[in-house]
Design a protein around this motif. Structure first.
Motif, short mmCIF file in Angstrom:
data_model
loop_
_atom_site.label_atom_id
_atom_site.label_comp_id
_atom_site.label_asym_id
_atom_site.label_seq_id
_atom_site.Cartn_x
_atom_site.Cartn_y
_atom_site.Cartn_z
N THR A 1 1.09 -0.90 0.12
CA THR A 1 0.06 0.09 -0.07
C THR A 1 1.01 1.12 0.03
O THR A 1 2.29 1.27 0.56
CB THR A 1 -0.49 -0.41 1.56
OG1 THR A 1 -0.27 -0.07 2.31
CG2 THR A 1 -1.80 -0.92 1.34
N SER A 2 0.38 2.50 -0.09
CA SER A 2 1.06 3.34 -0.34
C SER A 2 -0.13 4.76 -0.06
O SER A 2 -1.43 4.46 -0.19
CB SER A 2 1.38 4.28 -1.95
OG SER A 2 0.42 3.91 -2.57
N ILE A 3 0.52 5.71 1.01
CA ILE A 3 -0.12 7.39 1.22
C ILE A 3 0.74 8.19 0.94
O ILE A 3 1.85 8.46 0.96
CB ILE A 3 -0.42 6.85 2.46
CG1 ILE A 3 -1.54 5.47 3.22
CG2 ILE A 3 -1.43 8.77 3.25
CD1 ILE A 3 -1.75 5.81 5.11
N THR A 4 -0.70 8.29 -0.20
CA THR A 4 -0.05 10.25 -0.11
C THR A 4 -0.05 11.24 0.40
O THR A 4 -1.72 11.51 0.45
CB THR A 4 -0.18 10.09 -2.08
OG1 THR A 4 0.12 9.24 -2.64
CG2 THR A 4 0.39 11.84 -3.06
N LEU A 5 0.39 11.75 0.28
CA LEU A 5 0.34 13.39 1.51
C LEU A 5 0.35 14.84 0.68
O LEU A 5 1.39 15.16 0.52
CB LEU A 5 0.70 13.31 3.30
CG LEU A 5 1.17 12.50 3.25
CD1 LEU A 5 1.80 12.03 4.79
CD2 LEU A 5 -0.12 11.77 3.99
N THR A 6 -0.99 15.24 0.56
CA THR A 6 -0.86 16.58 0.18
C THR A 6 -1.32 17.80 0.66
O THR A 6 -1.19 17.67 2.09
CB THR A 6 -1.84 16.29 -1.12
OG1 THR A 6 -3.49 16.83 -0.15
CG2 THR A 6 -2.01 15.86 -1.92
N TYR A 7 -0.83 18.78 1.06
CA TYR A 7 -0.61 20.15 2.11
C TYR A 7 -0.60 21.66 1.57
O TYR A 7 0.13 21.27 0.25
CB TYR A 7 0.14 19.48 3.04
CG TYR A 7 0.90 19.64 3.33
CD1 TYR A 7 2.59 21.03 2.76
CD2 TYR A 7 2.38 18.22 2.38
CE1 TYR A 7 3.67 20.56 2.24
CE2 TYR A 7 3.24 18.15 2.02
CZ TYR A 7 3.78 18.79 2.31
OH TYR A 7 5.63 18.98 2.15
N ASP A 8 -1.25 22.21 2.17
CA ASP A 8 -0.76 23.70 2.01
C ASP A 8 0.60 24.18 2.13
O ASP A 8 0.36 24.15 3.16
CB ASP A 8 -1.99 24.57 2.11
CG ASP A 8 -1.26 26.01 2.36
OD1 ASP A 8 -0.78 26.65 1.21
OD2 ASP A 8 -2.67 26.73 2.22
N TYR A 9 1.42 24.29 1.30
CA TYR A 9 3.16 24.28 0.99
C TYR A 9 2.91 25.45 1.51
O TYR A 9 4.49 25.65 2.89
CB TYR A 9 3.63 24.40 0.47
CG TYR A 9 3.17 22.76 -0.49
CD1 TYR A 9 3.38 21.63 -0.49
CD2 TYR A 9 2.37 22.34 -1.69
CE1 TYR A 9 3.43 20.49 -1.49
CE2 TYR A 9 2.11 21.28 -2.35
CZ TYR A 9 2.73 20.14 -1.86
OH TYR A 9 2.26 19.43 -2.52
N GLN A 10 2.58 26.46 1.52
CA GLN A 10 2.44 27.84 2.14
C GLN A 10 2.71 27.64 3.57
O GLN A 10 3.46 28.66 4.28
CB GLN A 10 2.12 29.03 0.67
CG GLN A 10 2.75 28.71 -0.64
CD GLN A 10 3.75 28.89 -0.77
OE1 GLN A 10 4.46 30.11 -0.09
NE2 GLN A 10 4.30 28.52 -1.25
N SER A 11 1.09 27.79 3.86
CA SER A 11 1.42 27.98 5.36
C SER A 11 1.18 26.58 6.19
O SER A 11 1.78 26.37 7.54
CB SER A 11 -0.56 27.61 6.13
OG SER A 11 -1.33 26.85 4.80
N MET A 12 2.03 25.89 5.91
CA MET A 12 2.40 24.66 6.13
C MET A 12 4.21 23.82 5.51
O MET A 12 3.49 22.35 5.22
CB MET A 12 1.67 23.34 6.47
CG MET A 12 0.39 24.03 7.68
SD MET A 12 -0.37 22.41 8.20
CE MET A 12 -0.96 21.55 6.72
#
Length: 335
Positions: free
Chosen positions: A263-274
């Motif tokens: 399995t894999s888990i991809t993590l996305t996020y607001d790069y500017q704020s975090m």
């Protein structure tokens, strides 16, 4: 206001999509469901303790976790706010230790999504804990209005965190710095894995990190696959997308690969704020020292924490901060 379980059920139960149930140690929890996914959230700490897609659990919770009032649950997704780690106020702040209010519950049958919105405002407890600036230690009043939205989709989870500085004050005032709301934030996510020997993290190559196991030394990550083989506590800095160099080389997102479970888990996020990413595993000796963590549980978890840690957020009165983080599991490894 503290509601009874029955009152919470009357207010927030929404058919098969949202149910309020009695959880561990009689703490109330919300169970969110779509056709292919589920999520459990304790009102205590607005703490997610389970996220499943196609019946596969993606989060780790220690069997020794106490589920006690005013104490953090060990595992799942603790909210680290307004301070990360040790500092001027209590370790990792207080958001994970107190009960949040349920503010809204939304079901979008067309999109097959379920959302719970939590609210936390400054109160007597927060005034006592957070009575100074987290950097300088200068005594200050911290007034805030914080919203935490958890949205369950059929195949992924969205987390949104909004903060407003509700202090009064004029920027022309000589004491305007007293009204600055300064904080750090991290989603301290514990991922369930087959075995620590089977996993690695992608997307950190070339990034500098603070190595807390080596006197806070700043080190550059040289490995494309970050693997864990001893106690690890790193804060990777400024993990934002960069234009790829080289023909045919695509940007590698932050990703947890588990070759044991395929399995894999991809993590996305607001790069500017975090922009910061923590990788943590207590390994053997530290596991033995933690009373709410099993001696051998380090084999089956890894923390990958998205946050704003190295440079705290500063909000003037009436200013707001918004951020978002998504967890996207895949049942098959991308490799």
């Amino acid at each position: 206001m503290n509601h009874t379980l029955e009152q919470l059920q009357s207010l927030w139960n929404k058919g098969k999509y949202i149910q309020v149930l009695k959880g561990n140690n009689d703490l109330s929890k919300l169970v969110l469901k779509t056709s292919t996914s589920s999520c459990e959230i304790y009102i205590h700490g607005a703490h997610i303790t389970s996220f499943k897609t196609n019946s596969i659990e993606h989060l780790f919770v220690s069997e020794k976790s106490g589920f006690q009032d005013m104490k953090a649950i060990r595992g799942g997704i603790p909210l680290i706010w307004p301070q990360f780690g040790n500092g001027k106020i209590q370790t990792h702040g207080f958001a994970r230790n107190c009960d949040w209010e349920i503010n809204k519950a939304l079901v979008d049958e067309k999109a097959q999504s379920v959302q719970i919105e939590f609210l936390l405002r400054n109160n007597e407890y927060s005034d006592k804990i957070w009575n100074c600036n987290i950097t300088s230690g200068k005594e200050t009043l911290n007034h805030f209005h914080t919203i935490y939205r958890v949205t369950l989709h059929p195949d992924f989870l969205d987390l949104e965190f909004d903060v407003k500085n509700t202090s009064s004050g004029s920027s022309s005032s000589s004491s305007s710095t007293d009204n600055i709301l300064e904080f750090q934030l991290a989603f301290h996510t514990y991922y369930q894995i087959s075995n620590i020997e089977n996993v690695y993290v992608l997307g950190l190559e070339g990034r500098e990190y603070i190595d807390k196991m080596n006197n806070q030394k700043i080190t550059k990550e040289i490995n494309d696959k970050v693997q864990i083989s001893n106690e690890t506590d790193r804060v990777y800095l400024n993990v934002v997308p960069t234009q790829s160099s080289g023909i045919g080389k695509n940007y590698q997102p932050l990703q947890l690969i588990d070759n044991g479970s395929k399995t894999s888990i991809t993590l996305t996020y607001d790069y500017q704020s975090m922009p910061d990413v923590v990788v943590w595993n207590p390994w053997i000796e530290k596991s033995k020292k933690m009373e709410d963590f099993g001696d051998n549980e380090y084999h089956n978890m890894i923390c990958i924490e998205i946050g704003t840690i190295n440079t705290p957020v500063k909000l003037s009165p009436n200013q707001s901060f918004q951020t978002k983080h998504s967890i996207l599991p895949s049942n098959k490894s991308s490799l």
